[in-house]
Design an enzyme around this catalytic site. Structure first.
Site, PDB file in Angstrom:
ATOM      1  N   CYS A  86       0.800  -1.239  -0.016  1.00 37.32           N
ATOM      2  CA  CYS A  86       0.059  -0.081  -0.075  1.00 37.32           C
ATOM      3  C   CYS A  86       0.814   1.231   0.028  1.00 37.32           C
ATOM      4  CB  CYS A  86      -1.074  -0.167   1.246  1.00 37.32           C
ATOM      5  SG  CYS A  86      -2.334   1.101   1.182  1.00 37.32           S
ATOM      6  N   HIS A 194      -3.312  -5.877   1.036  1.00 40.12           N
ATOM      7  CA  HIS A 194      -2.619  -6.102   2.137  1.00 40.12           C
ATOM      8  C   HIS A 194      -2.816  -7.593   2.609  1.00 40.12           C
ATOM      9  CE1 HIS A 194      -2.343  -1.849   3.802  1.00 40.12           C
ATOM     10  NE2 HIS A 194      -3.426  -1.658   3.056  1.00 40.12           N
ATOM     11  N   GLU A 196      -0.771  -9.046   4.858  1.00 38.54           N
ATOM     12  CA  GLU A 196      -0.900  -9.205   6.190  1.00 38.54           C
ATOM     13  C   GLU A 196      -2.068  -9.016   7.020  1.00 38.54           C
ATOM     14  OE1 GLU A 196      -0.704  -4.576   5.700  1.00 38.54           O
ATOM     15  OE2 GLU A 196      -0.172  -6.496   4.636  1.00 38.54           O
TER      16      GLU A 196
END
Length: 220
Positions: A86, A194, A196
């Site tokens: 990002c 993302h 994560e």
């Protein structure tokens, strides 16, 4: 395996990616402040999502000039794997480690939702955990995720197999549905979604866990 997470003012995903790396490697990553000039010996460096420096000027533009980025660029050019997620992707483009730029979303709205991606290249250290053509789901949360490059650059990226992930349903207007790119040497990845945030069933899925597992196994 030693990892490092770069922390900028207004980073808001540094803890998320640190948790994902610790869960995958079994070791806490070094949290490196943007004002530092050196990075501890690391096998992988992560630039997290967020709104570094409040996204003043352009998203990632000020962070690209921070003291620590000189060390990140040096490490990347020496072959150390670097991932930017990002805002991290925006910073990588602003430093020139990746081509192109991330502009305002085509709809001029902040987009925050899960998106489906297709794995375009599974030969990199970042994507070996997936089959080519596989579909994965990661969240996006950005206002400036519209990837742009000139047609010559886009053709070169396509021809060299440097598109890592492509949006199935483009949420931001990115050229050729590009969601993630790899540098020419194969050790730098920038991506807007993302991974994560998708490392547990409690978070909605395990595609992110597979991403980090494949990356760590490739780098170790």
């Amino acid at each position: 395996m030693k990892t490092a997470v770069i922390v900028f003012p207004a980073s808001n995903c540094d803890r998320d990616i640190a948790v994902a790396l610790e869960k995958t490697t079994g070791k806490k990553p070094a949290m490196v402040w943007h004002g530092d000039s050196e990075i501890p010996d690391s096998d992988l460096i992560a630039l997290p999502g967020g709104f570094s420096y409040g996204d003043y000027l352009r998203a990632g533009a000020m962070a690209a000039k921070s003291p620590i980025m000189r060390a990140v660029i040096e490490k990347a050019k020496a072959g150390v794997p670097v991932i930017g997620v990002c805002n991290g992707f925006q910073i990588l483009c602003e430093t020139g480690l990746l081509p192109g730029v991330l502009m305002r979303n085509a709809g001029l709205d902040f987009v925050c939702r899960d998106v489906s991606l297709r794995v375009e290249n599974n030969q990199s250290i970042f994507t070996r955990g997936f089959d080519k053509g596989a579909y994965v789901t990661f969240p996006v949360a950005h206002h400036d995720g519209n990837y742009f490059a000139d047609e010559e650059t886009l053709d070169r990226l396509e021809g060299e197999g440097r598109v890592a992930f492509r949006y199935v349903d483009n949420p931001n207007g990115s050229a050729r549905d590009i969601a993630g790119l790899i540098n020419n040497e194969g050790n730098v990845l920038g991506m807007m979604p993302h991974p994560e945030r998708m490392i547990s069933p409690l978070l909605g899925g395990m595609d992110g866990a597979a991403f980090f597992k494949g990356l760590v196994e490739a780098v170790s």
